[in-house]
Design an enzyme around this catalytic site. Structure first.
Site, PDB file in Angstrom:
ATOM      1  N   LYS A 123       0.792  -1.163  -0.119  1.00 20.39           N
ATOM      2  CA  LYS A 123       0.000  -0.072  -0.072  1.00 20.39           C
ATOM      3  C   LYS A 123       0.849   1.245  -0.002  1.00 20.39           C
ATOM      4  O   LYS A 123       2.209   1.189  -0.038  1.00 20.39           O
ATOM      5  CB  LYS A 123      -1.001   0.025   1.177  1.00 20.39           C
ATOM      6  CG  LYS A 123      -2.051  -1.072   1.357  1.00 20.39           C
ATOM      7  CD  LYS A 123      -3.040  -0.972   0.042  1.00 20.39           C
ATOM      8  CE  LYS A 123      -4.046  -1.906  -0.200  1.00 20.39           C
ATOM      9  NZ  LYS A 123      -3.791  -3.336  -0.224  1.00 20.39           N
TER      10      LYS A 123
HETATM   11  C1  LIG Z   1      -9.702  -2.648  -1.496  1.00 18.69           C
HETATM   12  C2  LIG Z   1      -9.190  -3.548  -0.298  1.00 18.69           C
HETATM   13  N1  LIG Z   1      -9.816  -3.427   1.133  1.00 18.69           N
HETATM   14  C3  LIG Z   1      -9.200  -4.014   1.923  1.00 18.69           C
HETATM   15  C4  LIG Z   1      -8.183  -4.697   1.670  1.00 18.69           C
HETATM   16  C5  LIG Z   1      -7.439  -5.624   2.949  1.00 18.69           C
HETATM   17  O1  LIG Z   1      -6.370  -4.890   3.670  1.00 18.69           O
HETATM   18  P1  LIG Z   1      -5.689  -5.582   4.609  1.00 18.69           P
HETATM   19  O2  LIG Z   1      -4.523  -6.508   3.980  1.00 18.69           O
HETATM   20  O3  LIG Z   1      -4.760  -4.716   5.477  1.00 18.69           O
HETATM   21  O4  LIG Z   1      -6.417  -6.092   5.637  1.00 18.69           O
HETATM   22  C6  LIG Z   1      -7.442  -4.558   0.586  1.00 18.69           C
HETATM   23  C7  LIG Z   1      -5.929  -5.191   0.516  1.00 18.69           C
HETATM   24  O5  LIG Z   1      -5.431  -5.513  -0.403  1.00 18.69           O
HETATM   25  C8  LIG Z   1      -7.763  -3.863  -0.500  1.00 18.69           C
HETATM   26  O6  LIG Z   1      -7.367  -3.811  -1.649  1.00 18.69           O
END
Ligand SMILES: Cc1ncc(COP(=O)(O)O)c(C=O)c1O
Length: 385
Positions: free
Chosen positions: A183
Protein backbone atom coordinates in the site's frame (compact mmCIF):
# COMPACT_ATOMS: atom_id res chain seq x y z
CA UNK A 1 18.31 -9.21 -20.79
CA UNK A 2 17.24 -6.37 -18.49
CA UNK A 3 16.30 -7.23 -14.91
CA UNK A 4 12.68 -7.89 -14.00
CA UNK A 5 10.71 -4.81 -12.93
CA UNK A 6 8.57 -6.05 -10.04
CA UNK A 7 4.91 -5.01 -9.76
CA UNK A 8 5.64 -3.42 -6.39
CA UNK A 9 8.52 -2.63 -4.05
CA UNK A 10 8.16 -0.87 -0.69
CA UNK A 11 9.96 2.47 -0.30
CA UNK A 12 11.84 2.15 2.99
CA UNK A 13 14.84 4.17 4.15
CA UNK A 14 17.15 4.74 7.11
CA UNK A 15 14.36 6.55 9.01
CA UNK A 16 12.20 3.41 9.05
CA UNK A 17 15.16 1.27 10.14
CA UNK A 18 16.14 3.74 12.89
CA UNK A 19 12.53 3.94 14.14
CA UNK A 20 12.22 0.16 14.40
CA UNK A 21 15.63 -0.18 16.08
CA UNK A 22 14.62 2.44 18.67
CA UNK A 23 11.56 0.40 19.55
CA UNK A 24 13.59 -2.81 19.79
CA UNK A 25 16.09 -1.07 22.10
CA UNK A 26 13.31 0.39 24.25
CA UNK A 27 12.21 -3.06 25.42
CA UNK A 28 8.49 -2.31 24.77
CA UNK A 29 7.39 -4.02 21.55
CA UNK A 30 3.61 -4.19 21.52
CA UNK A 31 0.92 -1.47 21.55
CA UNK A 32 2.30 1.51 23.47
CA UNK A 33 3.68 5.03 22.98
CA UNK A 34 4.58 4.62 19.28
CA UNK A 35 1.06 3.45 18.40
CA UNK A 36 -0.40 6.44 20.28
CA UNK A 37 1.89 8.81 18.39
CA UNK A 38 1.06 7.15 15.03
CA UNK A 39 -2.68 7.51 15.75
CA UNK A 40 -2.28 11.18 16.64
CA UNK A 41 -0.20 12.01 13.57
CA UNK A 42 -2.57 10.09 11.30
CA UNK A 43 -5.67 11.81 12.75
CA UNK A 44 -4.00 15.21 12.25
CA UNK A 45 -3.07 14.39 8.68
CA UNK A 46 -6.53 13.30 7.53
CA UNK A 47 -8.34 15.85 9.72
CA UNK A 48 -10.40 13.51 11.88
CA UNK A 49 -11.01 13.54 15.63
CA UNK A 50 -10.21 9.89 16.28
CA UNK A 51 -7.87 7.34 14.74
CA UNK A 52 -7.51 3.80 16.10
CA UNK A 53 -4.60 1.70 14.83
CA UNK A 54 -5.19 -2.01 14.20
CA UNK A 55 -3.25 -4.83 12.53
CA UNK A 56 -5.03 -4.75 9.12
CA UNK A 57 -7.66 -2.96 7.09
CA UNK A 58 -9.71 -6.14 7.32
CA UNK A 59 -9.70 -5.78 11.12
CA UNK A 60 -10.56 -2.09 10.73
CA UNK A 61 -13.61 -2.93 8.57
CA UNK A 62 -14.71 -5.67 10.98
CA UNK A 63 -14.51 -3.35 14.00
CA UNK A 64 -16.20 -0.45 12.18
CA UNK A 65 -19.18 -2.71 11.33
CA UNK A 66 -19.23 -3.99 14.92
CA UNK A 67 -19.34 -0.42 16.25
CA UNK A 68 -22.16 0.33 13.79
CA UNK A 69 -24.13 -2.52 15.42
CA UNK A 70 -24.34 -4.93 12.46
CA UNK A 71 -26.39 -8.05 13.31
CA UNK A 72 -27.16 -11.48 11.89
CA UNK A 73 -29.55 -11.24 8.94
CA UNK A 74 -28.66 -7.61 8.09
CA UNK A 75 -27.57 -6.61 4.59
CA UNK A 76 -24.61 -4.45 3.58
CA UNK A 77 -24.03 -3.01 0.10
CA UNK A 78 -20.52 -3.73 -1.16
CA UNK A 79 -18.87 -3.26 -4.58
CA UNK A 80 -18.16 -6.45 -6.50
CA UNK A 81 -15.01 -4.85 -7.99
CA UNK A 82 -12.92 -5.09 -4.82
CA UNK A 83 -10.69 -7.32 -2.74
CA UNK A 84 -12.03 -10.23 -0.65
CA UNK A 85 -11.84 -8.27 2.62
CA UNK A 86 -14.46 -5.62 1.79
CA UNK A 87 -17.27 -8.18 1.70
CA UNK A 88 -15.96 -11.02 3.86
CA UNK A 89 -16.19 -8.88 7.02
CA UNK A 90 -19.98 -8.69 6.49
CA UNK A 91 -20.19 -12.49 6.67
CA UNK A 92 -18.38 -12.45 10.06
CA UNK A 93 -21.75 -11.25 11.47
CA UNK A 94 -23.81 -13.82 9.52
CA UNK A 95 -25.05 -10.80 7.59
CA UNK A 96 -25.41 -10.68 3.80
CA UNK A 97 -23.01 -8.88 1.44
CA UNK A 98 -25.10 -7.46 -1.42
CA UNK A 99 -22.80 -6.89 -4.40
CA UNK A 100 -23.07 -3.74 -6.52
CA UNK A 101 -21.77 -3.40 -10.09
CA UNK A 102 -19.18 -0.78 -11.08
CA UNK A 103 -19.10 1.99 -13.68
CA UNK A 104 -16.71 1.39 -16.55
CA UNK A 105 -14.82 4.67 -16.25
CA UNK A 106 -13.83 4.81 -12.56
CA UNK A 107 -14.42 1.12 -11.67
CA UNK A 108 -16.04 2.47 -8.47
CA UNK A 109 -19.45 1.21 -7.41
CA UNK A 110 -22.29 2.46 -9.62
CA UNK A 111 -24.30 4.88 -7.51
CA UNK A 112 -27.34 4.47 -9.77
CA UNK A 113 -27.59 0.86 -8.64
CA UNK A 114 -27.62 1.59 -4.91
CA UNK A 115 -31.31 2.50 -4.47
CA UNK A 116 -32.60 -0.65 -6.15
CA UNK A 117 -30.38 -2.82 -3.92
CA UNK A 118 -31.67 -1.33 -0.63
CA UNK A 119 -34.19 -3.43 1.34
CA UNK A 120 -35.58 -3.03 4.85
CA UNK A 121 -32.65 -5.22 6.03
CA UNK A 122 -29.94 -2.92 4.63
CA UNK A 123 -27.83 -1.37 7.40
CA UNK A 124 -24.72 0.03 5.71
CA UNK A 125 -22.82 0.79 2.51
CA UNK A 126 -19.10 0.13 2.16
CA UNK A 127 -17.82 2.17 -0.81
CA UNK A 128 -14.26 1.20 -1.77
CA UNK A 129 -12.22 3.92 -3.47
CA UNK A 130 -10.89 1.83 -6.36
CA UNK A 131 -7.17 2.38 -7.06
CA UNK A 132 -7.33 5.54 -4.91
CA UNK A 133 -10.05 7.36 -6.88
CA UNK A 134 -12.63 8.64 -4.34
CA UNK A 135 -16.24 7.56 -4.91
CA UNK A 136 -18.88 10.29 -5.19
CA UNK A 137 -19.32 10.66 -1.43
CA UNK A 138 -21.96 13.44 -1.59
CA UNK A 139 -24.32 11.20 -3.50
CA UNK A 140 -23.58 8.14 -1.37
CA UNK A 141 -24.01 10.08 1.90
CA UNK A 142 -27.23 11.65 0.69
CA UNK A 143 -28.78 8.25 -0.16
CA UNK A 144 -27.50 6.84 3.14
CA UNK A 145 -28.94 9.73 5.17
CA UNK A 146 -32.33 9.46 3.49
CA UNK A 147 -32.44 5.69 4.16
CA UNK A 148 -30.82 5.70 7.64
CA UNK A 149 -27.74 3.69 6.55
CA UNK A 150 -24.19 3.87 7.87
CA UNK A 151 -21.37 4.67 5.44
CA UNK A 152 -18.08 2.90 6.18
CA UNK A 153 -15.40 3.64 3.60
CA UNK A 154 -12.89 1.06 2.46
CA UNK A 155 -9.96 3.42 1.89
CA UNK A 156 -7.33 0.67 1.58
CA UNK A 157 -6.22 2.38 -1.66
CA UNK A 158 -7.04 5.96 -0.77
CA UNK A 159 -4.16 7.57 1.11
CA UNK A 160 -3.68 10.44 0.49
CA UNK A 161 -6.93 11.14 -1.38
CA UNK A 162 -9.30 14.09 -1.31
CA UNK A 163 -12.93 14.54 -2.24
CA UNK A 164 -14.07 18.14 -2.84
CA UNK A 165 -11.14 19.41 -0.79
CA UNK A 166 -11.69 17.09 2.19
CA UNK A 167 -9.27 14.30 2.97
CA UNK A 168 -10.67 10.79 2.67
CA UNK A 169 -10.79 9.75 6.30
CA UNK A 170 -12.69 12.83 7.45
CA UNK A 171 -15.90 12.41 5.45
CA UNK A 172 -17.94 9.28 6.29
CA UNK A 173 -19.14 7.73 9.59
CA UNK A 174 -15.86 5.85 9.63
CA UNK A 175 -13.02 5.12 7.21
CA UNK A 176 -10.69 2.12 7.08
CA UNK A 177 -7.11 2.28 5.78
CA UNK A 178 -4.55 -0.43 4.99
CA UNK A 179 -0.81 -0.41 5.62
CA UNK A 180 -0.31 -3.80 3.94
CA UNK A 181 3.09 -4.33 2.29
CA UNK A 182 2.01 -3.02 -1.14
CA UNK A 183 0.00 0.00 0.00
CA UNK A 184 0.94 3.68 -0.34
CA UNK A 185 2.46 3.63 3.14
CA UNK A 186 3.23 0.37 4.89
CA UNK A 187 3.81 -1.11 8.32
CA UNK A 188 4.23 -4.62 6.84
CA UNK A 189 0.70 -5.43 8.00
CA UNK A 190 -1.50 -2.78 9.59
CA UNK A 191 -4.61 -0.68 9.39
CA UNK A 192 -6.41 2.33 10.86
CA UNK A 193 -10.00 3.32 11.51
CA UNK A 194 -10.83 7.03 11.54
CA UNK A 195 -14.09 8.51 12.82
CA UNK A 196 -15.50 11.67 14.35
CA UNK A 197 -17.79 9.58 16.55
CA UNK A 198 -16.23 9.36 20.06
CA UNK A 199 -18.43 6.42 21.11
CA UNK A 200 -17.46 4.42 18.03
CA UNK A 201 -13.77 5.20 18.53
CA UNK A 202 -13.94 4.00 22.15
CA UNK A 203 -15.82 0.83 21.14
CA UNK A 204 -13.39 0.07 18.30
CA UNK A 205 -10.41 0.59 20.60
CA UNK A 206 -11.83 -1.66 23.29
CA UNK A 207 -12.90 -4.41 20.84
CA UNK A 208 -9.50 -4.35 19.13
CA UNK A 209 -8.01 -5.79 22.35
CA UNK A 210 -10.31 -8.52 23.70
CA UNK A 211 -12.94 -6.05 24.92
CA UNK A 212 -10.71 -5.15 27.87
CA UNK A 213 -11.20 -2.02 29.93
CA UNK A 214 -7.45 -1.19 29.69
CA UNK A 215 -4.67 -2.08 27.29
CA UNK A 216 -1.34 -3.61 28.29
CA UNK A 217 0.54 -0.29 28.24
CA UNK A 218 -1.99 1.09 30.70
CA UNK A 219 -1.46 -1.94 32.92
CA UNK A 220 2.34 -2.31 32.85
CA UNK A 221 3.64 1.27 32.64
CA UNK A 222 4.73 3.19 35.75
CA UNK A 223 1.43 4.97 36.15
CA UNK A 224 -0.63 1.90 35.17
CA UNK A 225 -2.74 -0.48 37.22
CA UNK A 226 -2.80 -4.29 36.90
CA UNK A 227 -6.60 -4.34 37.09
CA UNK A 228 -8.81 -4.77 34.02
CA UNK A 229 -12.30 -5.97 33.24
CA UNK A 230 -13.67 -7.80 30.19
CA UNK A 231 -16.50 -5.59 28.99
CA UNK A 232 -17.35 -7.54 25.84
CA UNK A 233 -15.87 -10.55 23.99
CA UNK A 234 -13.55 -8.72 21.61
CA UNK A 235 -10.77 -9.53 19.15
CA UNK A 236 -6.95 -9.47 18.98
CA UNK A 237 -6.41 -6.76 16.41
CA UNK A 238 -3.96 -4.36 18.09
CA UNK A 239 -0.97 -2.91 16.17
CA UNK A 240 2.55 -3.31 17.62
CA UNK A 241 4.89 -0.43 18.45
CA UNK A 242 7.38 -1.99 16.00
CA UNK A 243 4.87 -1.57 13.17
CA UNK A 244 3.85 1.91 14.37
CA UNK A 245 7.49 3.06 14.24
CA UNK A 246 7.55 2.04 10.57
CA UNK A 247 4.22 3.82 10.05
CA UNK A 248 5.46 7.08 11.63
CA UNK A 249 8.45 7.24 9.31
CA UNK A 250 6.30 6.34 6.26
CA UNK A 251 3.59 8.88 7.13
CA UNK A 252 6.15 11.71 6.93
CA UNK A 253 6.92 10.66 3.33
CA UNK A 254 3.32 10.00 2.30
CA UNK A 255 2.92 13.21 0.27
CA UNK A 256 6.30 12.90 -1.37
CA UNK A 257 5.51 9.28 -2.37
CA UNK A 258 2.15 10.46 -3.75
CA UNK A 259 3.73 13.25 -5.83
CA UNK A 260 6.05 10.72 -7.45
CA UNK A 261 3.18 8.30 -8.19
CA UNK A 262 1.08 11.11 -9.63
CA UNK A 263 3.96 12.22 -11.87
CA UNK A 264 4.47 8.65 -13.08
CA UNK A 265 0.71 8.23 -13.68
CA UNK A 266 0.95 11.29 -15.94
CA UNK A 267 3.89 9.70 -17.79
CA UNK A 268 1.70 6.66 -18.43
CA UNK A 269 -1.22 8.86 -19.67
CA UNK A 270 1.11 10.68 -22.05
CA UNK A 271 2.84 7.47 -23.13
CA UNK A 272 -0.43 5.82 -24.21
CA UNK A 273 -2.34 8.89 -25.42
CA UNK A 274 -2.14 7.99 -29.13
CA UNK A 275 -3.10 4.31 -28.66
CA UNK A 276 -6.85 3.68 -29.07
CA UNK A 277 -6.26 0.11 -27.83
CA UNK A 278 -5.63 1.39 -24.29
CA UNK A 279 -8.12 3.16 -22.03
CA UNK A 280 -6.21 4.98 -19.30
CA UNK A 281 -7.61 5.73 -15.83
CA UNK A 282 -8.59 9.36 -15.31
CA UNK A 283 -9.13 11.33 -12.10
CA UNK A 284 -12.70 12.68 -12.04
CA UNK A 285 -13.20 16.42 -11.26
CA UNK A 286 -12.98 17.64 -7.64
CA UNK A 287 -10.86 14.76 -6.34
CA UNK A 288 -7.26 14.03 -5.52
CA UNK A 289 -6.64 10.51 -6.82
CA UNK A 290 -4.22 8.65 -4.53
CA UNK A 291 -2.82 6.70 -7.54
CA UNK A 292 -2.31 3.53 -5.53
CA UNK A 293 -2.82 1.53 -8.76
CA UNK A 294 -2.60 2.28 -12.47
CA UNK A 295 -5.30 0.09 -14.05
CA UNK A 296 -5.62 0.20 -17.83
CA UNK A 297 -8.38 -1.38 -19.93
CA UNK A 298 -7.56 -3.02 -23.26
CA UNK A 299 -9.89 -2.62 -26.23
CA UNK A 300 -9.90 -6.31 -27.11
CA UNK A 301 -11.73 -5.71 -30.41
CA UNK A 302 -8.64 -3.88 -31.63
CA UNK A 303 -6.14 -6.54 -30.49
CA UNK A 304 -5.34 -10.05 -31.65
CA UNK A 305 -4.53 -11.30 -28.14
CA UNK A 306 -6.48 -11.65 -24.90
CA UNK A 307 -5.72 -9.79 -21.67
CA UNK A 308 -4.20 -12.97 -20.19
CA UNK A 309 -1.87 -13.33 -23.16
CA UNK A 310 -1.03 -9.61 -22.94
CA UNK A 311 -0.01 -10.09 -19.29
CA UNK A 312 1.97 -13.23 -20.12
CA UNK A 313 3.97 -11.38 -22.77
CA UNK A 314 4.50 -8.34 -20.53
CA UNK A 315 5.86 -10.57 -17.76
CA UNK A 316 8.07 -12.34 -20.29
CA UNK A 317 9.44 -8.96 -21.34
CA UNK A 318 10.31 -8.27 -17.69
CA UNK A 319 7.41 -6.08 -16.54
CA UNK A 320 5.52 -7.28 -13.45
CA UNK A 321 1.79 -6.67 -13.58
CA UNK A 322 -1.39 -7.75 -11.87
CA UNK A 323 -5.20 -7.72 -12.17
CA UNK A 324 -7.43 -5.72 -9.82
CA UNK A 325 -9.75 -7.43 -9.22
CA UNK A 326 -11.46 -10.68 -10.07
CA UNK A 327 -14.95 -9.36 -9.24
CA UNK A 328 -16.30 -10.98 -6.09
CA UNK A 329 -19.40 -12.38 -7.80
CA UNK A 330 -17.26 -14.56 -10.10
CA UNK A 331 -15.66 -16.42 -7.17
CA UNK A 332 -16.97 -19.88 -6.16
CA UNK A 333 -18.05 -18.73 -2.67
CA UNK A 334 -20.30 -15.96 -4.00
CA UNK A 335 -21.65 -18.17 -6.80
CA UNK A 336 -22.33 -21.18 -4.56
CA UNK A 337 -23.50 -19.54 -1.35
CA UNK A 338 -25.20 -16.36 -2.61
CA UNK A 339 -26.21 -17.61 -6.08
CA UNK A 340 -24.51 -14.94 -8.19
CA UNK A 341 -24.10 -15.53 -11.93
CA UNK A 342 -21.58 -13.63 -14.10
CA UNK A 343 -24.26 -11.62 -15.94
CA UNK A 344 -25.85 -10.40 -12.71
CA UNK A 345 -23.16 -7.67 -12.60
CA UNK A 346 -22.46 -7.23 -16.31
CA UNK A 347 -20.17 -4.19 -16.29
CA UNK A 348 -17.70 -5.70 -13.80
CA UNK A 349 -17.90 -8.96 -15.68
CA UNK A 350 -17.00 -7.29 -18.98
CA UNK A 351 -14.35 -4.99 -17.50
CA UNK A 352 -12.64 -7.92 -15.77
CA UNK A 353 -11.74 -9.42 -19.17
CA UNK A 354 -9.95 -6.20 -20.17
CA UNK A 355 -8.10 -4.82 -17.14
CA UNK A 356 -4.54 -5.04 -16.02
CA UNK A 357 -2.53 -3.08 -13.47
CA UNK A 358 0.90 -1.70 -14.37
CA UNK A 359 3.69 -1.02 -11.84
CA UNK A 360 3.26 2.34 -10.04
CA UNK A 361 5.33 3.10 -6.95
CA UNK A 362 7.80 5.67 -5.73
CA UNK A 363 10.76 3.26 -5.73
CA UNK A 364 10.52 3.12 -9.55
CA UNK A 365 12.88 5.34 -11.50
CA UNK A 366 11.98 7.37 -14.59
CA UNK A 367 13.90 4.76 -16.58
CA UNK A 368 11.66 2.04 -15.13
CA UNK A 369 8.52 3.95 -16.11
CA UNK A 370 9.87 4.61 -19.63
CA UNK A 371 10.68 0.94 -20.00
CA UNK A 372 7.18 -0.10 -18.83
CA UNK A 373 5.61 2.36 -21.29
CA UNK A 374 7.77 1.21 -24.21
CA UNK A 375 7.14 -2.48 -23.49
CA UNK A 376 3.36 -1.95 -23.36
CA UNK A 377 3.50 0.16 -26.55
CA UNK A 378 5.51 -2.45 -28.42
CA UNK A 379 3.08 -5.19 -27.39
CA UNK A 380 0.13 -3.14 -28.64
CA UNK A 381 1.84 -2.32 -31.94
CA UNK A 382 2.83 -5.98 -32.50
CA UNK A 383 -0.67 -7.25 -31.77
CA UNK A 384 -2.86 -4.67 -33.45
CA UNK A 385 -5.68 -5.96 -35.64
C1 LIG B 1 -9.86 -2.66 -1.46
C2 LIG B 1 -9.20 -3.39 -0.33
N1 LIG B 1 -9.83 -3.47 0.85
C3 LIG B 1 -9.28 -4.10 1.91
C4 LIG B 1 -8.05 -4.70 1.82
C5 LIG B 1 -7.52 -5.43 3.00
O1 LIG B 1 -6.40 -4.82 3.55
P1 LIG B 1 -5.50 -5.57 4.65
O2 LIG B 1 -4.60 -6.52 3.93
O3 LIG B 1 -4.76 -4.46 5.34
O4 LIG B 1 -6.44 -6.27 5.57
C6 LIG B 1 -7.34 -4.64 0.62
C7 LIG B 1 -6.01 -5.27 0.53
O5 LIG B 1 -5.41 -5.47 -0.48
C8 LIG B 1 -7.93 -3.97 -0.49
O6 LIG B 1 -7.29 -3.90 -1.67
Amino acid sequence: MESFLPFHKADLGDEEIAGVVDVLRSGWLTTGPKVKEFEQEFAAMVGTQHAVAVNSCTAALHLALEAAGLREGDEVLVPTMTFAATAEVVTYFKARPVLIDCTQDTLNLDIDRIEQAITDKTKAIIPAHFAGQPCDMDQIQSIARARGLHVIEDAAHALPARYKGKMVGSIADSTCFSFYATKSITTGEGGMVTTNNADWAARIRMMSLHGLSRDAWNRYSAEGSWYYEILSPGFKYNLTDIAAALGLAQLKKCDQFWKTRERYANFYHEGFRDLPEIMCPEAVPHVQHAWHLYVIQLDLDRLRITRNEFIRQLQQAGIGCSVHFIPLHLHPYYRNVWGYRPDDLPVSNMVFQRTLSLPLYSKMTETDIDRAIQTVRNLVLENRR
